[in-house]
Write a protein that holds these residues in place. Structure first.
Motif, PDB file in Angstrom:
ATOM      1  N   SER A 140       0.929  -1.407  -0.326  1.00  0.00           N
ATOM      2  CA  SER A 140       0.037   0.132   0.196  1.00  0.00           C
ATOM      3  C   SER A 140       0.961   1.335  -0.016  1.00  0.00           C
ATOM      4  CB  SER A 140      -1.014   0.151   1.159  1.00  0.00           C
ATOM      5  OG  SER A 140      -0.440   0.080   2.454  1.00  0.00           O
TER       6      SER A 140
ATOM      7  N   ASP B 210       0.482   3.677  -3.159  1.00  0.00           N
ATOM      8  CA  ASP B 210       0.156   5.051  -3.518  1.00  0.00           C
ATOM      9  C   ASP B 210       1.795   5.994  -3.775  1.00  0.00           C
ATOM     10  OD1 ASP B 210      -2.125   4.217  -1.968  1.00  0.00           O
ATOM     11  OD2 ASP B 210      -1.561   5.244   0.205  1.00  0.00           O
TER      12      ASP B 210
ATOM     13  N   HIS C 206      -3.859   2.587  -8.510  1.00  0.00           N
ATOM     14  CA  HIS C 206      -4.688   3.079  -8.126  1.00  0.00           C
ATOM     15  C   HIS C 206      -5.679   1.741  -7.428  1.00  0.00           C
ATOM     16  CE1 HIS C 206      -5.809   7.355  -7.733  1.00  0.00           C
ATOM     17  NE2 HIS C 206      -6.378   7.055  -6.750  1.00  0.00           N
TER      18      HIS C 206
ATOM     19  N   SER D 218      -3.676  -0.875  -4.649  1.00  0.00           N
ATOM     20  CA  SER D 218      -3.658  -0.335  -3.791  1.00  0.00           C
ATOM     21  C   SER D 218      -5.406  -0.066  -2.781  1.00  0.00           C
ATOM     22  CB  SER D 218      -3.520   2.007  -3.935  1.00  0.00           C
ATOM     23  OG  SER D 218      -3.890   2.054  -2.553  1.00  0.00           O
ATOM     24  N   ALA D 219      -5.460  -0.258  -3.906  1.00  0.00           N
ATOM     25  CA  ALA D 219      -7.382  -0.107  -3.040  1.00  0.00           C
ATOM     26  C   ALA D 219      -7.758  -1.348  -2.806  1.00  0.00           C
ATOM     27  CB  ALA D 219      -8.277  -0.188  -4.375  1.00  0.00           C
TER      28      ALA D 219
ATOM     29  N   TYR E 104      -5.682  -2.069   0.422  1.00  0.00           N
ATOM     30  CA  TYR E 104      -6.129  -1.586   1.701  1.00  0.00           C
ATOM     31  C   TYR E 104      -7.464  -2.720   1.667  1.00  0.00           C
ATOM     32  CZ  TYR E 104      -3.938   3.089   1.581  1.00  0.00           C
ATOM     33  OH  TYR E 104      -2.550   3.602   2.322  1.00  0.00           O
TER      34      TYR E 104
ATOM     35  N   GLU F 201      -8.569  -2.273   5.826  1.00  0.00           N
ATOM     36  CA  GLU F 201      -9.342  -0.364   5.891  1.00  0.00           C
ATOM     37  C   GLU F 201     -10.173  -0.636   4.896  1.00  0.00           C
ATOM     38  OE1 GLU F 201      -5.183   1.942   6.960  1.00  0.00           O
ATOM     39  OE2 GLU F 201      -4.464   0.234   7.495  1.00  0.00           O
TER      40      GLU F 201
ATOM     41  N   SER G  26     -12.684   1.445   4.556  1.00  0.00           N
ATOM     42  CA  SER G  26     -12.896   3.075   4.074  1.00  0.00           C
ATOM     43  C   SER G  26     -11.553   3.339   2.528  1.00  0.00           C
ATOM     44  CB  SER G  26     -12.724   3.614   5.201  1.00  0.00           C
ATOM     45  OG  SER G  26     -12.954   5.433   4.507  1.00  0.00           O
ATOM     46  N   LYS G  27     -10.642   3.399   3.249  1.00  0.00           N
ATOM     47  CA  LYS G  27      -9.037   3.924   2.704  1.00  0.00           C
ATOM     48  C   LYS G  27      -9.362   2.603   1.208  1.00  0.00           C
ATOM     49  CE  LYS G  27      -5.818   4.905   5.405  1.00  0.00           C
ATOM     50  NZ  LYS G  27      -4.438   4.964   5.861  1.00  0.00           N
ATOM     51  N   SER G  28     -10.161   0.787   1.034  1.00  0.00           N
ATOM     52  CA  SER G  28     -10.281   0.831   0.004  1.00  0.00           C
ATOM     53  C   SER G  28     -11.171   1.312  -0.915  1.00  0.00           C
ATOM     54  CB  SER G  28     -10.310  -0.960   0.700  1.00  0.00           C
ATOM     55  OG  SER G  28     -10.417  -1.472  -0.925  1.00  0.00           O
TER      56      SER G  28
ATOM     57  N   THR H 263     -12.425   4.243  -0.406  1.00  0.00           N
ATOM     58  CA  THR H 263     -11.801   5.753  -1.667  1.00  0.00           C
ATOM     59  C   THR H 263     -10.917   5.622  -3.031  1.00  0.00           C
ATOM     60  OG1 THR H 263     -12.503   6.878   0.816  1.00  0.00           O
ATOM     61  CG2 THR H 263     -10.824   7.955  -0.833  1.00  0.00           C
ATOM     62  N   ARG H 264     -10.076   4.395  -3.073  1.00  0.00           N
ATOM     63  CA  ARG H 264      -8.943   4.226  -3.807  1.00  0.00           C
ATOM     64  C   ARG H 264     -10.423   3.446  -5.168  1.00  0.00           C
ATOM     65  NH1 ARG H 264      -5.806   7.668  -3.063  1.00  0.00           N
ATOM     66  NH2 ARG H 264      -3.700   7.026  -2.082  1.00  0.00           N
TER      67      ARG H 264
END
Length: 251
Positions: free
Chosen positions: A185, A189, A204, A207-208, A211, A216, A218-220, A222-223
């Motif tokens: 991650s 990022d 991108h 990275s999702a 996460y 994680e 929420s972060k996933s 968002t990505r």
């Protein structure tokens, strides 16, 4: 009479020489036009100009190299390897063509042959772009699931060009495939900041996923949303939409 024969022969030779020079100059013009189109991504026009250049000067290694490149970008690896091999027949020391051939061999899944060519490339200390060879070596290693070896090659590139999009991406992906999602991650990022301007969505998306594997959510999410938003024509857009559907259902 002999003087006239000699004179006519010389004139004839001079005429041929002049004609040959004109053909080469015309070929050079089509070559420059083809390279310009190639750099702009106008592959049909690049091919048109390069084929005209080849008609005029078929034994020009630079023309053969660029024909190999345009066929590579048009997904005709058979024709790409044909022209790149011809470039090397004309000039066995043409290291750029050899490096390009290694990339075609990787695309064809001929990894051992690619690494053999890359060893020759990297042994050429006059080659001004060794980072290109290390990227190809990294891709060869990665596709053989030698993630540690791949990472070493990509890190070699980053020592001199720390903002290289592909190398940063594949450092991250090598950690991801080794299930080291925390390092993945972080690396991915970092890659996003270098790749977004070229609309390259791979870091991108991974990275999702990293996460997601770390829990994680929420972060996933968002990505994944960013993949859909920023890359409407991206390779990973549909996969990101599928993952968003899963996340919104609570998976």
């Amino acid at each position: 009479m002999r003087k006239w024969i000699i004179a006519i022969s010389l004139l004839s030779l001079l005429g041929c020489a002049s004609q040959s020079k004109q053909k080469k100059e015309k070929a050079e013009l089509f070559l420059r036009m083809g390279i310009s189109q190639l750099e702009s991504g106008n592959y049909p026009y690049a091919l048109r100009d390069l084929l005209k250049a080849e008609e005029l000067d078929s034994d020009n290694a630079v023309i053969q190299n660029n024909l190999g490149l345009v066929y590579f970008f048009r997904d005709r690896q058979d024709l790409a390897s044909k022209h790149l091999n011809k470039a090397l027949e004309i000039d066995p020391k043409y290291t750029e063509a050899r490096n390009n051939l290694s990339r075609v061999l990787i695309e064809k899944g001929q990894f051992a042959e690619a690494e053999k060519e890359l060893k020759i490339v990297l042994d050429d200390l006059t080659y001004p772009s060794p980072e290109k060879a290390y990227i190809n070596l990294g891709l060869a290693k990665f596709n053989q699931k030698d993630y540690s070896g791949a990472r070493k090659s990509f890190i070699k590139v980053l020592e001199n060009t720390p903002d290289d999009c592909i190398s940063n991406t594949y450092v991250g992906r090598s950690y991801f495939e080794a299930e080291d999602y925390h390092r993945a991650s972080e690396a991915l990022d970092r890659a996003i900041s270098f790749c977004q301007k070229s609309l390259y969505d791979e870091p991108h998306y991974y990275s999702a996923l990293a996460y997601y594997r770390l829990g994680e959510k929420s972060k996933s999410q968002t990505r994944f949303e960013e993949v859909v938003k920023y890359y409407p024509n991206g390779k990973y857009r549909d996969k990101a939409k599928g993952m968003l559907s899963l996340l919104r259902k609570g998976h």
